[in-house]
Design an enzyme around this catalytic site. Structure first.
Site, mmCIF file in Angstrom:
data_model
loop_
_atom_site.group_PDB
_atom_site.id
_atom_site.type_symbol
_atom_site.label_atom_id
_atom_site.label_comp_id
_atom_site.label_asym_id
_atom_site.label_seq_id
_atom_site.Cartn_x
_atom_site.Cartn_y
_atom_site.Cartn_z
ATOM 1 N N TRP A 357 -1.870 -19.863 -24.589
ATOM 2 C CA TRP A 357 -1.930 -18.616 -23.811
ATOM 3 C C TRP A 357 -2.991 -18.727 -22.708
ATOM 4 O O TRP A 357 -2.812 -18.232 -21.604
ATOM 5 C CB TRP A 357 -2.261 -17.446 -24.750
ATOM 6 N N HIS A 358 -4.083 -19.430 -23.025
ATOM 7 C CA HIS A 358 -5.157 -19.532 -22.044
ATOM 8 C C HIS A 358 -4.813 -20.462 -20.886
ATOM 9 O O HIS A 358 -5.316 -20.273 -19.776
ATOM 10 C CB HIS A 358 -6.451 -20.007 -22.718
ATOM 11 N N GLY A 359 -3.997 -21.469 -21.115
ATOM 12 C CA GLY A 359 -3.684 -22.372 -20.012
ATOM 13 C C GLY A 359 -2.679 -23.420 -20.408
ATOM 14 O O GLY A 359 -2.414 -23.628 -21.590
#
Lengths: 537, 313
Positions: A357-359
Site C-alpha cells: 500500500w505504501h509503494g
C-alpha cells in the site's frame, strides 16, 4: 479561461495544508459554511470547497477522484441491493476487486510498465524500452493520483460496511461525494469510516461553536509546528544524506536514520493534527491517527498507536476476516494438519499489504516484511516466555521502548530509500551495514553542518543557528508529546494548552506562531513544492 | 469569535514587524516601496521586458547586470534588454533563458554572462521557479526562503555598516583605498585593497568546493545548438575579474585547469566565446576594479562595455 491559463493559475497558487493558499481557503470555506442557511446547500458548499482544494492541489487528478467517487457510490448501491447476505458479500467482493484494480491501475502503472516491458522487448527486440515505459505509464495516467490510496480504502471500508449491514447505503450522491472528497481527509486521510463520518457530514444544522473552533485552531497550530518547525527542518539533513547515500557512512547514517524516524512521525502526526483541527472548526470530529507511538514498549503497542486509521482498517477489513475464515485449513495438502486460527500468517499478510500500500518498490515490501518479522517475533517471544508484566519498572520500560525504536528506525531506512526515485533495496541494505563503520564525531558534525548549509548561504553561523533552531523545536515538540502521553494520559493537548494560566498559555501561543512562521519560510511558503511525506501514498 | 480574532491579531504583530524589516532590506525592492531599486533586481527587469520586449537579450549575474544599457545601444546600434541579476547561478540563467525563448519567439540574439563561479556545481541556486511564481503571486516572494535569507543577510551587512544596493554605487575614489595585509583562504600572505581581500574570503566557501557543473554545462551546450538551429546568435561572455582573484583563488585551487575543457567545449560550439576572465583578461589597472568580480562603475565598466560592444557589433 484556457487550459494553459488554468494550469498556470494552479501552479502559481499551489494548495497544500502548509501553503499560503490554505490560509485563505480555510477561513473562507468555514465562514461561508456557517453563514449559509441550514440545509443541503451547506453540503453542496463544502463539496465545492473540497473539490476546489483538491483541484488546486492536483488539478489533473480531479477526474480520477470524480470517477472513483461515482464508481464506488454505484458499487455501494449494487452491493446493498443483494437480497441474501451471501449475495451481498459476492457483490461486495466484486466491488472491492474493481476498486483495487482502479487503485493498481492509477498507482502502480509505473511498476507494471517495468514488469511488462521485458516481455514486449522479447516480442519486439527493436523496441525502445525507456520510451515504451514512459509511454505506457503516461498513457494510463498523469502520475500517481493524489490521495488515491486513502480514498480508495475509505470507499472499500464503506462497501464492506454496507454489505455487512453495518451502515445503510448512501443514496444521496452529494453526501457520498462529500464523504469521499472531504478536503480534510481526501489527500492523506485519516481513513474515515462511513458509520462515523457520513452522519456528521449529513448534519447541516450545526451552529458555529467558538470554543470548539478555538480548540481546532490550537490543534492546527500544534500540527503546523510539528510539520513546519520540526519535520521540514529535519528534511534539510535527511534530504541531503539520503539524496547522496553512498557518500556517507557511520554515525552520519545513524543520525540521518534517527532524524528520518522523527521527521516521519512529526510530519504525519503534524498533518493529522492540522486536518483534525480544521475539521473541528466545522464541528466535524475525525478519527485520531496517532497516540504518542514513540512511547510504546512493544510493536503491538506501536502499531496500535501509529497511523491508527490505517492499522484499524487493516485489522478490521483484512486481519480479522482472515483469522475468522481459517483460510489455512482450506489450503491443499497442509490444510488438514492446521488446527489453530491463522493468526501469525494473517499478521504477515497484513503487513505485506501495508508495505505494498505504501509503494510499488521492493523497498516497501522489505519494510512491510520487517514489520511482520518484528510483530510475529514479539508474538512468538510472548508465547515462549509468557506475556510481560502490564506495568514494568521504569528502566525496563525505557529499555523496551529503546529496543522498539531502534528496530523501527532501522526498518525505516528502507522506507526512506523507497522515497528516492532510484532508491533500491540494495542501497538501503548497504546504508544499514555502513552504519557500523567507525566515523569520527568531527566528521559526523562536519557532515551535519554541511548538509544544513544545503540550499542556504554557506555561512557556518546560519547553519549553526539552523541546527539550534531545529534542536530547540524538536525538544519542544517531544516534550509536548511526553506531556500529552504521561501527564494528560493521551488527552487533548490543545485543551491542555488552553487550560494553562494566561502567561504560559501566551508564551506557548507565541512559540508556536514563531516556530511555524520560521518553518513556513524554510519551505518558501509551500511554493517550493514541499509537501507531506504521506502525500506520495 | 471576537476572542479568536483578537488572539490572531496579537500573534500576527511580531510577523508584521518582521515584514517591516523584510521590506526595508529585501534585495529587489519588489513592491517599489523604496526610493532606489538595486541594479540587477530581477523582478523589475522581467516586468520591463514584458512591457517592452526586444530581440536581443542579456542574461547573466551582477557582472553583466550593471552594464549601462543606453551606452550598449549607442555602441551596438540595437536595443538589448538586460535580464541579468545579482547572484544568478548558471541553472537560473538557463531557466530564465528557456522561459524567454519559449515566450518570446522574436528573440534573435542572446548574450549569456558566465564565469568560473557560475560554472561551479557548488553554486547551484534555483530561484527561477520562485521568480516566475512571484511575478504572478506576491506571496511567493514574501515567503521565499532565498529572498528572506537575502534580506536578513542585507540586514546583517547594514548593521555592520555596509552600503546596500549596487550598480551606480560601485565606484570608489582611489584616494580612499585602504590597503591591508591578508592571509588569503588559500594561504598566501599578501597586501591587498580591503574590497579585494574581503572578496576572496566571501567567495571561498564556494570556490573551495569547486567542481564543474556538468549537468548545467551540458544543458548550455544543448541550448546553444538549439539556438543555432533556429538562427539565434548566441554569445557567451566571461567578464573580467581582479587579477588577485585569479592568482590567489582560481589558480591556487586549480580551477583554471578544471575550466579549460569547458572553455574549449564552448569555443568549439556554434556560440561566440568572449573570455575576459581567464584566457584573454584585459590589462586593467587596480582602480578599474571595484571589488574582486566587479568593475568600477566610472573607471572600469565603460571601457569594458566598449570592448564588449565592439565584439557584439
Amino acid at each position: 479561461m484556457s487550459f494553459a491559463a488554468l494550469e498556470s493559475l494552479t501552479a502559481n497558487w499551489p494548495m497544500a495544508f502548509s501553503s499560503v493558499h490554505f490560509l485563505f481557503f480555510l477561513p473562507l470555506a468555514a465562514g461561508v459554511y456557517f453563514l449559509l442557511p441550514k440545509g443541503k446547500i451547506r453540503q453542496l458548499w463544502l463539496l465545492l470547497a473540497s473539490y476546489y482544494f483538491y483541484f488546486f492541489a492536483a488539478p489533473k487528478h480531479l477526474i480520477v477522484l470524480l470517477g472513483g467517487t461515482l464508481a464506488s457510490w454505484l458499487l455501494g448501491l449494487f452491493a446493498a441491493a443483494g437480497k441474501a447476505p451471501k449475495n451481498r458479500t459476492r457483490r461486495m467482493v466484486f466491488g472491492v476487486a474493481l476498486l483495487v484494480f482502479g487503485l493498481c491501475f492509477f498507482k502502480y502503472n509505473g511498476f507494471f510498465a517495468d514488469i511488462l516491458s521485458p516481455a514486449f522487448k522479447a516480442l519486439n527486440p527493436a523496441l525502445d524500452v525507456e520510451a515504451f515505459k514512459k509511454g505506457l505509464s503516461g498513457y494510463f495516467t498523469t502520475g500517481e493520483a493524489l490521495g488515491i490510496s486513502f480514498y480508495t480504502f475509505t470507499a472499500i471500508g464503506y462497501l464492506v460496511d454496507v454489505s455487512r449491514g453495518d451502515v445503510p447505503p448512501e443514496k444521496n450522491l452529494l453526501d457520498y461525494a462529500l464523504f469521499i472528497g472531504f478536503f480534510a481527509t481526501v489527500t492523506m486521510g485519516p481513513i474515515a469510516r462511513a458509520g462515523s463520518l457520513l452522519p456528521q457530514l449529513r448534519d447541516n444544522t450545526r451552529r458555529f461553536d467558538a470554543d470548539t473552533a478555538a480548540k481546532g485552531l490550537v490543534r492546527m497550530a500544534c500540527g503546523f509546528f510539528k510539520k513546519l518547525a520540526v519535520a521540514d527542518t529535519l528534511t534539510v539533513f535527511t534530504g541531503a544524506v539520503y539524496g547522496n547515500l553512498a557518500a556517507y557512512s557511520g554515525g552520519t547514517l545513524t543520525l540521518a536514520a534517527l532524524a528520518f524516524m522523527l521527521q516521519l512521525y512529526f510530519d504525519f502526526s503534524g498533518y493529522s493534527d492540522i486536518v483534525i483541527g480544521a475539521a473541528q472548526i466545522f464541528g466535524i470530529r475525525l478519527p485520531e491517527n496517532f497516540k504518542n507511538p514513540y512511547f510504546a514498549t512493544n510493536f503491538s503497542g506501536l502499531w496500535s498507536r501509529w497511523h491508527i486509521s490505517l492499522s484499524s482498517f487493516l485489522q478490521d477489513y483484512i486481519f480479522t476476516p482472515l483469522v475468522w475464515s481459517r483460510w489455512t485449513e482450506k489450503l491443499p495438502a497442509v490444510g488438514k494438519k492446521v488446527k489453530n486460527p491463522p493468526v501469525l500468517s494473517s499478521l504477515f499478510i497484513v503487513f505485506m499489504v501495508s508495505g505494498v500500500w505504501h509503494g510499488d518498490t521492493l523497498c516497501y515490501l522489505v519494510w512491510g516484511a520487517l514489520q511482520a518479522a518484528f510483530r510475529i517475533g514479539e508474538e512468538l517471544l510472548h508465547r515462549a516466555v509468557g506475556k510481560p508484566k502490564k506495568k514494568p519498572s521504569l528502566p525496563v520500560r525505557i529499555g523496551k521502548t529503546a529496543v522498539v525504536l531502534v528496530l523501527w528506525m532501522e526498518s525505516l531506512v528502507f522506507f526512506r530509500v523507497g522515497l528516492e526515485k532510484d532508491g533500491g533495496v540494495m542501497a538501503a541494505a548497504a546504508a544499514l551495514v555502513r552504519q557500523f563503520r567507525f566515523v569520527s564525531p568531527a566528521t559526523v558534525w562536519g557532515d551535519l553542518v554541511a548538509a544544513m548549509q544545503t540550499g542556504f548561504f554557506p555561512s557556518p553561523l546560519i547553519a549553526l543557528l539552523f541546527i539550534a533552531f531545529t534542536l530547540g523545536c524538536l525538544a519542544l515538540a517531544f516534550w509536548a508529546d511526553w506531556v500529552q502521553c504521561f501527564r494528560l494520559k493521551g488527552g487533548d493537548l490543545a485543551a491542555g494548552i488552553m487550560g494553562l494560566r494566561a502567561a504560559p498559555r501566551w508564551a506557548v501561543y507565541l512559540l508556536l506562531t514563531l516556530g511555524c512562521f520560521a518553518g513556513f519560510i524554510a519551505i518558501s511558503g509551500g511554493f517550493d513544492g514541499t509537501s507531506f511525506l504521506y502525500a506520495g501514498y | 469569535m471576537k476572542k479568536i480574532l483578537r488572539a490572531i491579531i496579537i500573534l500576527l504583530i511580531p510577523i508584521l514587524l518582521y515584514y517591516g524589516l523584510f521590506l526595508r532590506f529585501e534585495p529587489n525592492n519588489f513592491f517599489g516601496l523604496r526610493a532606489e531599486t538595486p541594479s540587477g533586481a530581477v523582478f523589475g527587469a522581467i516586468r520591463q521586458y514584458r512591457e517592452n520586449p526586444s530581440a536581443s537579450v542579456i542574461v547573466g549575474d551582477s557582472r553583466t547586470a550593471h552594464l549601462d544599457m543606453d551606452r550598449v545601444e549607442q555602441l551596438t546600434g540595437r536595443r538589448f534588454s538586460n535580464l541579468a541579476f545579482g547572484g544568478a547561478s548558471l541553472k537560473e540563467e538557463l531557466d530564465l533563458l528557456d522561459w524567454l525563448l519559449k515566450h518570446y519567439p522574436e528573440i534573435n540574439e542572446v548574450v549569456l554572462g558566465s564565469s568560473f563561479y557560475t560554472m561551479n556545481a557548488a553554486y547551484n541556486f534555483d530561484r527561477f521557479s520562485t521568480i516566475e511564481t512571484a511575478l504572478a503571486n506576491p506571496f511567493a516572494y514574501l515567503t521565499s526562503k532565498s529572498y528572506n535569507l537575502e534580506a536578513m543577510q542585507n540586514l546583517i551587512f547594514w548593521l555592520q555598516g555596509e552600503k546596500l544596493g549596487g550598480g551606480q554605487d560601485e565606484t570608489e575614489d582611489p584616494a580612499n583605498y585602504k590597503w591591508a595585509d591578508f592571509t588569503t583562504p588559500t594561504g598566501y600572505e599578501v597586501s591587498l585593497r580591503g574590497e579585494i581581500g574581503n572578496y576572496l574570503e566571501k567567495i571561498a566557501p564556494y570556490t573551495e568546493k569547486w567542481e564543474p557543473n556538468t549537468k548545467q554545462y551540458e544543458r548550455l551546450l544543448e541550448l546553444i545548438d538549439s539556438c543555432a538551429e533556429k538562427g539565434i546568435r548566441f554569445v557567451v561572455v566571461f567578464p573580467p575579474m581582479h587579477p588577485a582573484v585569479r592568482e590567489y583563488d582560481v589558480e591556487a585551487r586549480g580551477i583554471d585547469a578544471g575550466m579549460a575543457p569547458l572553455l574549449a567545449g564552448l569555443a568549439a560550439s556554434p556560440a561566440t566565446l568572449l573570455d575576459y576572465e581567464l584566457t584573454s583578461p584585459p590589462d586593467f589597472a587596480e582602480d578599474q576594479y571595484f571589488d574582486g568580480f566587479h568593475l568600477d562603475y566610472q573607471r572600469g565598466l565603460p571601457e569594458w562595455t566598449e570592448m564588449l560592444c565592439e565584439e557584439l557589433r
